[in-house]
Design a protein around this motif. Sequence first.
Motif, PDB file in Angstrom:
ATOM      1  N   ASP A  14     -37.292 -19.941 -89.061  1.00 46.67           N
ATOM      2  CA  ASP A  14     -37.507 -20.159 -87.636  1.00 46.67           C
ATOM      3  C   ASP A  14     -36.299 -19.793 -86.787  1.00 46.67           C
ATOM      4  O   ASP A  14     -36.422 -19.644 -85.564  1.00 46.67           O
ATOM      5  CB  ASP A  14     -37.867 -21.626 -87.385  1.00 46.67           C
ATOM      6  CG  ASP A  14     -39.219 -21.993 -87.988  1.00 46.67           C
ATOM      7  OD1 ASP A  14     -40.115 -21.129 -87.987  1.00 46.67           O
ATOM      8  OD2 ASP A  14     -39.365 -23.130 -88.476  1.00 46.67           O
ATOM      9  N   ASN A  65     -35.446 -24.456 -92.617  1.00 44.98           N
ATOM     10  CA  ASN A  65     -36.101 -23.237 -92.113  1.00 44.98           C
ATOM     11  C   ASN A  65     -35.169 -22.361 -91.270  1.00 44.98           C
ATOM     12  O   ASN A  65     -35.627 -21.607 -90.420  1.00 44.98           O
ATOM     13  CB  ASN A  65     -37.356 -23.571 -91.293  1.00 44.98           C
ATOM     14  CG  ASN A  65     -38.505 -24.042 -92.169  1.00 44.98           C
ATOM     15  OD1 ASN A  65     -38.317 -24.309 -93.356  1.00 44.98           O
ATOM     16  ND2 ASN A  65     -39.679 -24.162 -91.592  1.00 44.98           N
ATOM     17  N   ARG A  66     -33.868 -22.462 -91.518  1.00 45.65           N
ATOM     18  CA  ARG A  66     -32.896 -21.666 -90.785  1.00 45.65           C
ATOM     19  C   ARG A  66     -31.987 -20.943 -91.771  1.00 45.65           C
ATOM     20  O   ARG A  66     -31.636 -21.484 -92.825  1.00 45.65           O
ATOM     21  CB  ARG A  66     -32.032 -22.539 -89.861  1.00 45.65           C
ATOM     22  CG  ARG A  66     -32.822 -23.303 -88.809  1.00 45.65           C
ATOM     23  CD  ARG A  66     -31.944 -24.329 -88.108  1.00 45.65           C
ATOM     24  NE  ARG A  66     -30.898 -23.710 -87.311  1.00 45.65           N
ATOM     25  CZ  ARG A  66     -31.006 -23.420 -86.013  1.00 45.65           C
ATOM     26  NH1 ARG A  66     -32.137 -23.711 -85.372  1.00 45.65           N
ATOM     27  NH2 ARG A  66     -30.015 -22.864 -85.350  1.00 45.65           N
ATOM     28  N   ARG A 164     -45.133 -14.849 -85.522  1.00 47.05           N
ATOM     29  CA  ARG A 164     -44.497 -15.957 -84.799  1.00 47.05           C
ATOM     30  C   ARG A 164     -43.166 -16.365 -85.410  1.00 47.05           C
ATOM     31  O   ARG A 164     -42.372 -17.053 -84.773  1.00 47.05           O
ATOM     32  CB  ARG A 164     -45.432 -17.161 -84.755  1.00 47.05           C
ATOM     33  CG  ARG A 164     -45.701 -17.815 -86.098  1.00 47.05           C
ATOM     34  CD  ARG A 164     -46.669 -18.981 -85.965  1.00 47.05           C
ATOM     35  NE  ARG A 164     -46.919 -19.622 -87.258  1.00 47.05           N
ATOM     36  CZ  ARG A 164     -47.771 -20.613 -87.441  1.00 47.05           C
ATOM     37  NH1 ARG A 164     -48.462 -21.065 -86.414  1.00 47.05           N
ATOM     38  NH2 ARG A 164     -47.938 -21.135 -88.636  1.00 47.05           N
ATOM     39  N   ARG A 165     -42.906 -15.960 -86.650  1.00 41.42           N
ATOM     40  CA  ARG A 165     -41.627 -16.308 -87.278  1.00 41.42           C
ATOM     41  C   ARG A 165     -41.217 -15.185 -88.226  1.00 41.42           C
ATOM     42  O   ARG A 165     -41.982 -14.296 -88.560  1.00 41.42           O
ATOM     43  CB  ARG A 165     -41.731 -17.628 -88.041  1.00 41.42           C
ATOM     44  CG  ARG A 165     -42.803 -17.642 -89.126  1.00 41.42           C
ATOM     45  CD  ARG A 165     -42.520 -18.699 -90.200  1.00 41.42           C
ATOM     46  NE  ARG A 165     -42.385 -20.031 -89.647  1.00 41.42           N
ATOM     47  CZ  ARG A 165     -43.327 -20.978 -89.706  1.00 41.42           C
ATOM     48  NH1 ARG A 165     -44.506 -20.696 -90.265  1.00 41.42           N
ATOM     49  NH2 ARG A 165     -43.114 -22.181 -89.216  1.00 41.42           N
ATOM     50  N   ARG A 179     -40.646  -9.544 -90.878  1.00 44.56           N
ATOM     51  CA  ARG A 179     -41.576 -10.086 -89.886  1.00 44.56           C
ATOM     52  C   ARG A 179     -42.719  -9.089 -89.723  1.00 44.56           C
ATOM     53  O   ARG A 179     -42.512  -7.884 -89.740  1.00 44.56           O
ATOM     54  CB  ARG A 179     -40.850 -10.263 -88.556  1.00 44.56           C
ATOM     55  CG  ARG A 179     -41.633 -10.997 -87.486  1.00 44.56           C
ATOM     56  CD  ARG A 179     -40.766 -11.148 -86.243  1.00 44.56           C
ATOM     57  NE  ARG A 179     -41.061 -12.367 -85.503  1.00 44.56           N
ATOM     58  CZ  ARG A 179     -40.282 -12.875 -84.557  1.00 44.56           C
ATOM     59  NH1 ARG A 179     -39.150 -12.262 -84.228  1.00 44.56           N
ATOM     60  NH2 ARG A 179     -40.609 -13.985 -83.934  1.00 44.56           N
ATOM     61  N   SER A 241     -49.100 -15.273 -88.643  1.00 40.97           N
ATOM     62  CA  SER A 241     -47.670 -15.020 -88.495  1.00 40.97           C
ATOM     63  C   SER A 241     -47.335 -13.552 -88.667  1.00 40.97           C
ATOM     64  O   SER A 241     -48.158 -12.769 -89.095  1.00 40.97           O
ATOM     65  CB  SER A 241     -46.878 -15.842 -89.500  1.00 40.97           C
ATOM     66  OG  SER A 241     -47.151 -15.397 -90.809  1.00 40.97           O
TER      67      SER A 241
END
Length: 241
Positions: A14, A65-66, A164-165, A179, A241
Motif C-alpha cells: 500500500d 503492507n509497506r 488500486r495497489r 501493478r 486491483s
Amino acid sequence: MSFDLPRNVILPVDAIDVRLDPAPHPFALSNAEAIAENWRQETAANPALFDGTVVLLSELAYRDNRLFGRCHAVKFSTFMLWRKRRENSGAEHAYAHAMLVAGDNALVAIRMGPHTVNAGRVYFAAGSFEPIDFRDGLVDADFNMMREVSEETGLDLSTAERGRRWYALSRETGTVIFRRYRVAEPADELARRISAFVTTEAEPEIEGPVIIRDATDLPDGLMPHMKSLIEWHFAGTDKVS
C-alpha cells in the motif's frame, strides 16, 4: 534493517518508502578494481553496453503492507559485477513492472533485443530504477513503470486504469514491484502498435511484443519471476486491483 521481507510470495503493498541515499554504495567502494576489470570484459563481449546510472539497495524491509528501503546510485558497471557476486554482497536489486492487461484480459510482455544484457528474455517492459525516478529522495515506482513502457514500446500509460495497489515478489535474485495497468484495446492491437514503434527505432531495446493469453501460455525465454506473476493474474487474485 538490512533485507527483511518474505521471499517467494506475492505481497500486497500500500506504500513504498524507498529512499535514495547520496552516499556511495559500500559494494561500489570495496570492489572498484574488480568492477573496472569486469567492465572491460563485458564491453569486449558486448560493445553496445552503456555505463549509465542505476540504483542498488542497501536495505529493504516489508511491514504492515509497506516497503521500506534505502538505495544508492551506482554505475551500470557496478551492477554488472554485483550480478556475479550477489551472495553476501550487502546489496540487492529492486525493479518495477507495469503489468500490461489488454481489454481481452491477455497480458502483453516484451522480448528484449539481441544487443541487451537480457537478450531474448521475456518480461514486462521494465528497467532498473534510476535517479530520475526519485522525487525529493523518494522513489516514484509508477513514474518508472510508465517511463520504461514508453521508452521500450511507445505506449502511453498515463490514461490507463491503474490497479488500486502495488504488489511485490522478492526472490534471491531481486525484488519486483508490480501493478496492473489496464487498457481497452485487445492484445493483438497493442502488439501491432508496439511492433510498429519498434520499426521506427534506430536501436530498439526490444525485439517485439509477446502476448500471454492464459497461465499455461508461457513463452520461451520467460524470466523466472514472471511465471508467478502470470499465474497470479490469471487466477483472478484481487481482480479489481
